[in-house]
Design an enzyme around this catalytic site. Sequence first.
Site, PDB file in Angstrom:
ATOM      1  N   ASN A   1       0.802  -1.348  -0.095  1.00 19.10           N
ATOM      2  CA  ASN A   1      -0.058  -0.073  -0.086  1.00 19.10           C
ATOM      3  C   ASN A   1       0.670   1.131  -0.025  1.00 19.10           C
ATOM      4  OD1 ASN A   1       0.733  -0.467   2.660  1.00 19.10           O
ATOM      5  ND2 ASN A   1      -1.194   0.052   3.604  1.00 19.10           N
TER       6      ASN A   1
ATOM      7  N   SER B   1      -0.105  -8.265   7.059  1.00 20.61           N
ATOM      8  CA  SER B   1      -1.042  -8.973   7.814  1.00 20.61           C
ATOM      9  C   SER B   1      -0.626  -9.680   8.841  1.00 20.61           C
ATOM     10  CB  SER B   1      -1.955  -9.769   6.458  1.00 20.61           C
ATOM     11  OG  SER B   1      -0.973 -11.002   6.250  1.00 20.61           O
TER      12      SER B   1
ATOM     13  N   GLU C   1       4.321  -4.094  12.155  1.00 19.47           N
ATOM     14  CA  GLU C   1       3.412  -3.271  11.789  1.00 19.47           C
ATOM     15  C   GLU C   1       2.273  -4.173  11.109  1.00 19.47           C
ATOM     16  OE1 GLU C   1       3.355  -0.378  12.815  1.00 19.47           O
ATOM     17  OE2 GLU C   1       5.481   0.040  13.274  1.00 19.47           O
TER      18      GLU C   1
ATOM     19  N   CYS D   1      -3.500   0.515   6.946  1.00 20.54           N
ATOM     20  CA  CYS D   1      -3.578  -0.189   7.923  1.00 20.54           C
ATOM     21  C   CYS D   1      -4.530   0.582   9.334  1.00 20.54           C
ATOM     22  CB  CYS D   1      -2.472  -0.819   8.532  1.00 20.54           C
ATOM     23  SG  CYS D   1      -1.128   0.395   8.432  1.00 20.54           S
TER      24      CYS D   1
ATOM     25  N   GLU E   1       7.640   2.531  14.590  1.00 24.59           N
ATOM     26  CA  GLU E   1       8.428   3.139  13.563  1.00 24.59           C
ATOM     27  C   GLU E   1       8.316   4.609  13.703  1.00 24.59           C
ATOM     28  OE1 GLU E   1       6.559   0.836   9.971  1.00 24.59           O
ATOM     29  OE2 GLU E   1       8.976   0.239   9.788  1.00 24.59           O
TER      30      GLU E   1
HETATM   31  N1  LIG Z   1       0.446  -1.748  10.371  1.00 21.43           N
HETATM   32  C1  LIG Z   1       0.910  -1.326   9.178  1.00 21.43           C
HETATM   33  O1  LIG Z   1       1.946  -0.601   9.199  1.00 21.43           O
HETATM   34  C2  LIG Z   1       0.413  -1.975   8.025  1.00 21.43           C
HETATM   35  C3  LIG Z   1      -0.289  -3.083   7.829  1.00 21.43           C
HETATM   36  N2  LIG Z   1      -0.755  -3.640   6.763  1.00 21.43           N
HETATM   37  C4  LIG Z   1      -1.459  -4.896   6.907  1.00 21.43           C
HETATM   38  O2  LIG Z   1      -0.878  -5.498   5.604  1.00 21.43           O
HETATM   39  C5  LIG Z   1      -1.849  -6.088   4.945  1.00 21.43           C
HETATM   40  C6  LIG Z   1      -2.029  -6.227   3.394  1.00 21.43           C
HETATM   41  O3  LIG Z   1      -0.742  -6.247   2.933  1.00 21.43           O
HETATM   42  P1  LIG Z   1      -0.375  -7.580   2.182  1.00 21.43           P
HETATM   43  O4  LIG Z   1       0.963  -7.273   1.559  1.00 21.43           O
HETATM   44  O5  LIG Z   1      -1.254  -8.198   1.586  1.00 21.43           O
HETATM   45  O6  LIG Z   1       0.307  -8.543   3.688  1.00 21.43           O
HETATM   46  P2  LIG Z   1       0.927  -9.940   3.658  1.00 21.43           P
HETATM   47  O7  LIG Z   1       1.187 -10.124   4.824  1.00 21.43           O
HETATM   48  O8  LIG Z   1       0.406 -10.755   2.570  1.00 21.43           O
HETATM   49  O9  LIG Z   1       2.293  -9.614   2.891  1.00 21.43           O
HETATM   50  C7  LIG Z   1       3.339  -8.477   3.419  1.00 21.43           C
HETATM   51  C8  LIG Z   1       4.563  -9.035   3.151  1.00 21.43           C
HETATM   52  O10 LIG Z   1       5.169 -10.063   3.646  1.00 21.43           O
HETATM   53  C9  LIG Z   1       5.435 -11.002   2.507  1.00 21.43           C
HETATM   54  N3  LIG Z   1       5.393 -12.402   3.048  1.00 21.43           N
HETATM   55  C10 LIG Z   1       4.059 -13.035   2.765  1.00 21.43           C
HETATM   56  N4  LIG Z   1       4.234 -14.314   3.527  1.00 21.43           N
HETATM   57  C11 LIG Z   1       5.491 -14.393   4.115  1.00 21.43           C
HETATM   58  C12 LIG Z   1       6.270 -15.314   4.713  1.00 21.43           C
HETATM   59  N5  LIG Z   1       5.758 -16.462   5.137  1.00 21.43           N
HETATM   60  N6  LIG Z   1       7.337 -15.201   5.211  1.00 21.43           N
HETATM   61  C13 LIG Z   1       7.940 -14.005   4.916  1.00 21.43           C
HETATM   62  N7  LIG Z   1       7.296 -13.014   4.183  1.00 21.43           N
HETATM   63  C14 LIG Z   1       6.147 -13.158   3.629  1.00 21.43           C
HETATM   64  C15 LIG Z   1       4.812 -10.499   1.449  1.00 21.43           C
HETATM   65  O11 LIG Z   1       5.314 -11.085   0.221  1.00 21.43           O
HETATM   66  C16 LIG Z   1       4.604  -9.165   1.624  1.00 21.43           C
HETATM   67  O12 LIG Z   1       5.920  -8.735   1.109  1.00 21.43           O
HETATM   68  C17 LIG Z   1      -3.444  -5.844   5.395  1.00 21.43           C
HETATM   69  O13 LIG Z   1      -3.933  -6.701   6.384  1.00 21.43           O
HETATM   70  C18 LIG Z   1      -2.741  -4.656   6.453  1.00 21.43           C
HETATM   71  O14 LIG Z   1      -3.486  -4.584   7.567  1.00 21.43           O
HETATM   72  C19 LIG Z   1      -0.559  -3.009   5.587  1.00 21.43           C
HETATM   73  C20 LIG Z   1       0.212  -1.689   5.516  1.00 21.43           C
HETATM   74  C21 LIG Z   1       0.505  -1.084   6.927  1.00 21.43           C
HETATM   75  C1  LIG Z   2       0.900   7.256   5.854  1.00 25.87           C
HETATM   76  N1  LIG Z   2      -0.487   6.814   6.685  1.00 25.87           N
HETATM   77  C2  LIG Z   2      -0.541   7.177   7.832  1.00 25.87           C
HETATM   78  C3  LIG Z   2      -1.586   7.135   5.952  1.00 25.87           C
HETATM   79  C4  LIG Z   2      -0.402   5.341   6.547  1.00 25.87           C
HETATM   80  C5  LIG Z   2       0.855   4.667   7.106  1.00 25.87           C
HETATM   81  C6  LIG Z   2       0.383   3.229   7.655  1.00 25.87           C
HETATM   82  C7  LIG Z   2       0.474   2.209   6.419  1.00 25.87           C
HETATM   83  O1  LIG Z   2       1.677   1.636   5.752  1.00 25.87           O
HETATM   84  O2  LIG Z   2      -0.703   1.939   5.839  1.00 25.87           O
END
Ligand SMILES: NC(=O)C1=CN([C@@H]2O[C@H](COP(=O)(O)OP(=O)(O)OC[C@H]3O[C@@H](n4cnc5c(N)ncnc54)[C@H](O)[C@@H]3O)[C@@H](O)[C@H]2O)C=CC1
Ligand SMILES: C[N+](C)(C)CCCC(=O)O
Length: 545
Positions: free
Chosen positions: A208, A284, A305, A339, A519
């Site tokens: 994202n 995720s 995160e 997120c 972060e």
């Molecule tokens: N708290 C935060 O800062 C953020 C959280 N998110 C969360 O991320 C999710 C969406 O992102 P996605 O990319 O679909 O998440 P995802 O968890 O599927 O993938 C995230 C990353 O992990 C890698 N990955 C997947 N399986 C793995 C494994 N077994 N071992 C190591 N790496 C692995 C993926 O290739 C990708 O680079 C949403 O649920 C959202 O809530 C997204 C952006 C910011």
């Molecule tokens: C930049 N902000 C605050 C809109 C989102 C940052 C968290 C994320 O990576 O989803």
Amino acid sequence: GITCPKPGSARRCLSAAAPHGISPMLAQSRLPSFLLLLPRLRSLAPGLAMSSATGTVTVQQPLNYRAGARVHPADGGQLEEVFEPATGRVLCKLPCSGEKEVDLAVQSAKAAFKIWSQMSGMERCRVMLEAARIIREQREEIATMETINNGKSIFEARVDIDISWQCLEYYAGLAGSLAGEHVQLPGGSFGYTRREPLGVCVGIGAWNYPFQIACWKSGPALACGNAMVFKPSPFTPISVVRLAEIFTEAGVPKGLFNVVQGGAATGQFLCQHPDVAKISFTGSVPTGMKIMEMAAKGIKPVTLELGGKSPLIIFSDSDLDNAVKGALMANFLTQGEVCCNGTRVFVERKILDTFTKEVVKCTRKIKIGDPLLEDTRMGALINLPHLNRVQGFIKQAKEQGAEVLCGGDPYVPDDPKLKNGYYMRPCVLGNCKDDMTCVKEEIFGPVMAILPFDTEEEVVERANATKFGLAGGVFTRDIQKAHRIVAALKAGMCFINNYNVSPVELPFGGYKFSGFGRENGRAAIEYYSQLKTVCVEMGDVESAF
Ligand SMILES: NC(=O)C1=CN([C@@H]2O[C@H](COP(=O)(O)OP(=O)(O)OC[C@H]3O[C@@H](n4cnc5c(N)ncnc54)[C@H](O)[C@@H]3O)[C@@H](O)[C@H]2O)C=CC1
Ligand SMILES: C[N+](C)(C)CCCC(=O)O
């Protein structure tokens, strides 16, 4: 009266500062026009083909980066198609890195770590400031790449890039002042602490905020003297390689910041590598759990995160105009794929009708379409499976009794080249109940759920009744109430009378299932360094033997 957010206002809210301290609008007007940038775009990002209008770009250059250069991975070979969300076209075929390539990247980082970690903080500061400067200079090109690969509007991508260089600038500033403490002990003896880097850190990113996530991780990591191997999401592999090139151009030792590409398998090789000292992950919850398990085997510290389902609480004494803008900011940035979004909007019953009417009115006005057009405010979702998943949540919400007050359906732009893009109309759901799936689960799309409440005590309890704890917000003119509410919220990032602004000076991270570690801000230093204590004896050894 209530007004919808005006173009430009979001940037003011989103970006803490603009290049050289001038207003973001001004900064933008000083940049050459987009067309004038095209020849430069080609020379700076040779992976991008002749034109960079929506529907025209293909990426040919290698997307791995190792020892200071773009490389084809040494092994792996499995190809993933990378799509342009705005059109559904294939941008490139991404070879996923195997165990050998991951090892080469880690070894390259290890070699660079030896040089970088011996440099003084001030020396690292200068290099990082130069990287920030180059990003600022190339803001338009990088934002364009981000828009083409992610589908978010160019308006927002520019803000992301501003936050990115601000992050590097902030940690450059801290690098020179990282220090331990000196402690006096009896008899003239003393002790001191040294803040030391960890070694090779791994960054794994979500799709994202591809460029921004890489800066949020590499900024503090490099400032502390670490090296990094970064793996972006296989959906958004493009812009992070540009960051790697910029670091090299700025003068980091070759190999200090490497990029490996791929999905879960590549990520696992990274996390299990014995020479990796730390893992910082954005993604995720289920993947976060797997990362923690792998890290446990090597006693590696992790920063997680993860996802969220954050509450935004609107009291009847709020400035309604701002509360409506806040709700839009909390739900519709990056097509709702954020997120920390405040997707559970609790509204005091007295103003439920007025608030809902205004939110729906403003949501209907959001301009959806070609993300590279200046007036677009919502682009395309990341890919077709994700669009379908979001649609599934809306269908289920209707079945469970929620009312779609606006949007929620796929959107097909008039422009023929956009017909296969992954667009939908932003959605507001009314008549929601706390136990509905749309209120409990993270949707990660442009879907806002409105929930009425009557008392402060009740709303705090309902706001906290979630396994997540990433963020929360409150709108009220009553300052005591505002602080009381945020103190009671079980969430890492709380907003009063705004939402989703990202000053890099403030720590960001979650409670509960939303993860741990921070972060941004000074806090992140703790997660990219370790403390060595040195005890110095000035007298004789008083032996027990
Ligand atoms: N708290 C935060 O800062 C953020 C959280 N998110 C969360 O991320 C999710 C969406 O992102 P996605 O990319 O679909 O998440 P995802 O968890 O599927 O993938 C995230 C990353 O992990 C890698 N990955 C997947 N399986 C793995 C494994 N077994 N071992 C190591 N790496 C692995 C993926 O290739 C990708 O680079 C949403 O649920 C959202 O809530 C997204 C952006 C910011
Ligand atoms: C930049 N902000 C605050 C809109 C989102 C940052 C968290 C994320 O990576 O989803």
